[in-house]
Design an enzyme around this catalytic site. Structure first.
Site: not given
Ligand code: G6P
Length: 612
Positions: A2, A27, A75, A101-102, A484, A488, A491, A508, A607
């Site tokens: 948020c 956010r 969010w 937010n929280g 990764e 990605k 996501e 495996h 994010k």
């Molecule tokens: C969320 C974001 C990712 C990020 C992760 C860790 O899941 O969508 O893109 O890698 O948080 O966030 P940070 O700010 O700790 O790197």
């Protein structure tokens, strides 16, 4: 998660608030809302499901000329993303509006009590209790009431509150969720992070936990929630270019940020290397007693999501070149374990936002147990940056797209710098130090070459977007890159299922899935595990699986086995993950675009994950 924003000043509040919400949308973006105190002490609010443009449309019908307002982009944690659950939330009489937010952990007990006392609730959220608590206990001023009420609340919050009963101010408070106040001329701003305010004013105050701020048009004061005493805080200068938080010529932040990577590497390494001496200088670590760093006998890297894969690359680098045992731990796991830590353990938190709740909680636990805590953080002034004993900033610039790309590359780059830094104060030779730093210096040029494959990758996305599954494989330094690449894709192109695997693990399990409808992406630079990767590709081919290979320029034989090849320039083995990740980031972005998805703000994600 948020995002919250607030404005009080000479101008209409809604202009800044809408702009701030757009910048904070990363956010959370399932619903939004705004409340403005009008000139005649009227409180107008608008809430809407979906992204900011839906709110903007609604606001056209209900213009408010007020100069004091708060706003929120959500969010969902408690309650569906509906209009009723969207913030701002109010008390029974719509005199008090709150954005939050929280998570208020004890909201159920508080709500029960309030209902008993006759309060009527409109939403399923935890936040609404705050507005009713303020209503219930209102005495003298908004700040006095909040100082009282916040003592009942358990959990995490960044709050901004306005009230008709005490109208010339916004009262804010912080615990575990980030909040900044930005000081302008006859106007002051509030936001979850400074990127929302860039271009409006440049003096920021980062609130610390258990602090409350009273913000008026021309002034502000900070009060400790625990002692009720006034707190003196320094203003920091915000060093944020407003262009960095706009898309510019790009249609998507994600693509803009990938194309910024050569510049990001320059910024992450500027002034930090002396290649002819094979040395790295990290000012943020030089503040420490260097014998402390020399005596470290174990490193634990804590991170979440993409940052954890950067951490894994760091593990391979640090063990091979600095000779220190390293473990990588997910914040969400580490915080609930009984980790064995002593004063010779360095715990490194890797985080773009510097606010990820699980990483932060793990860090606090490590600190409590006596570890040396270090941070590799992108967001200047963020909580992790402030909580650690020392650290290194990424200087990757604001990352707006929810999925991390440029920050990830910067994290690996900084981990390579750290490897040389720690290696050279141990037994890394001058020659090795020189070789690595000279090659890091070359990276921006090499990455420009990788980015020249843009069109080819876009075409590949067209070709492969019809598949429902994809397997990513790599070994050694590129095993984390396989993870990764898959993350990605999950996501930003979430209609396709993707898995990342260590190549050696294929037999495996995953090999059972391979057939002509299940393509694989192999990361196979010409490195020490090339032959091993080749065997895995043979096994996939034998089962009619299609292969996209990320291979080193000049490797012609790869075309005999792979259906498609993306070339990356030659570099040192430890730096191949940097070059290999970029085509995978582009591939995910173009796959998302092919599928018609919003690649900057994929569904259900946020994010900054500031809740558990
Ligand atoms: C969320 C974001 C990712 C990020 C992760 C860790 O899941 O969508 O893109 O890698 O948080 O966030 P940070 O700010 O700790 O790197």
């Amino acid at each position: 998660m948020c995002g919250i924003a607030g404005y009080i000043g000479k101008n209409q509040a809604s202009g800044f608030l809408l702009d701030a919400l757009k910048r904070l949308e990363y956010r959370g973006y399932d619903s939004t809302g705004i409340a403005v105190l009008g000139k005649e002490n009227t409180l107008n609010y608008v809430r809407s499901v979906g992204k900011i443009n839906a709110l903007e449309e609604k606001m056209k019908e209900r213009q408010s000329d007020g100069c004091i307002g708060i706003a929120h982009t959500r969010w969902a944690t408690h309650g569906y993303p509906s209009e009723a659950n969207a913030h701002p939330h109010s008390d029974c009489n719509e005199n008090i509006f709150v954005v939050h937010n929280g998570i208020i952990e004890n909201y159920k007990i508080l709500k029960k009590e309030l209902i008993k006392n006759g309060h009527k609730f409109e939403s399923d959220t935890d936040t609404e209790v705050i507005a009713h608590l303020i209503e219930e206990h209102f005495k003298n001023s908004l700040e006095e009431t909040m100082l009282n009420v916040l003592k009942f609340i358990e959990g995490a919050y960044a709050l901004a509150v306005i009230s008709k009963d005490d109208p010339e101010k916004i009262v804010v408070a912080k615990k575990s969720s980030p909040l900044v106040i930005c000081i302008g001329k006859n106007e002051n701003f509030i936001a979850s992070d400074s990127s929302a305010i860039a271009g409006y004013a440049d003096k920021v105050i980062y609130l610390d936990d258990d602090e409350l701020g009273v913000v008026t048009k021309d002034d502000y004061k900070i009060i400790s929630i625990t002692s009720n005493n006034k707190v003196q805080k320094n203003c920091c200068k915000m060093d944020l270019d407003v262009a960095k938080v706009q898309k510019g010529e790009y249609e998507h932040f994600l693509l803009k940020e990938i194309f910024e990577i050569p510049e990001v590497i320059k910024n992450s390494t500027r002034g930090r290397m002396i290649p002819d001496q094979g040395l790295v200088k990290l000012g943020g670590l030089e503040v420490l007693d260097q014998s402390k760093l020399r005596n470290i006998n174990r490193i634990i890297i804590i991170a979440c999501g993409t940052a954890s894969f950067a951490g894994l690359v760091g593990e391979y680098m640090l063990e091979e070149y600095a000779g220190i045992p390293v473990e990588v731990e997910l914040g969400s796991e580490f915080r609930y374990r009984k980790p064995i830590i002593d004063s010779k353990t360095a715990v490194i938190a890797v985080s773009q936002s510097g606010e990820t709740a699980d990483t932060l909680a793990s860090l606090s636990e490590a600190k409590r147990k006596g570890a040396l805590t270090l941070g590799i953080v992108n967001t200047v002034g963020s909580t992790i940056a402030r909580e650690t004993d020392a650290g290194v900033y990424n200087h990757a610039g604001p990352e707006i797209s929810v999925a991390s790309t440029k920050a990830f590359i910067s994290q690996i780059t900084v981990l390579a710098l750290l490897t040389v830094y720690l290696g050279r104060i141990r037994d890394m030779s001058l020659v090795t130090g020189k070789r690595i730093t000279e090659e890091i210096d070359e990276l921006p040029c090499l990455i420009e070459k990788v980015l020249e494959n843009d069109k080819q990758i876009r075409d590949l996305a067209k070709k492969y977007s019809k598949y429902k599954n994809l397997l990513f494989m790599g070994r050694k330094y590129n095993y984390p890159i396989a993870e990764e690449g898959a993350l990605k894709l999950k996501e930003v192109a979430y209609h396709i299922h993707a898995e990342g695997y260590a190549g050696g693990e294929m037999k495996h399990g995953p090999i059972a899935m391979i057939d002509e409808n299940f393509p694989s992406i192999f990361i196979v630079p010409s490195d020490s595990v090339y032959e091993k990767n080749w065997s895995n590709m043979e096994e996939v081919k034998a089962r009619r699986g299609k292969i996209i290979a990320i291979a080193t320029e000049g490797n012609e034989e790869i075309k005999d086995i792979a259906d498609d090849v993306i070339y990356i320039p030659k570099t040192l083995e430890i730096l191949t993950p940097i070059l290999a990740a970029i085509p995978l980031h582009l591939f995910a972005a173009y796959m998302g675009i092919e599928l018609g998805l919003d690649i900057d703000r994929p569904r259900n994600l946020a994010k900054s994950v500031t809740v558990e």
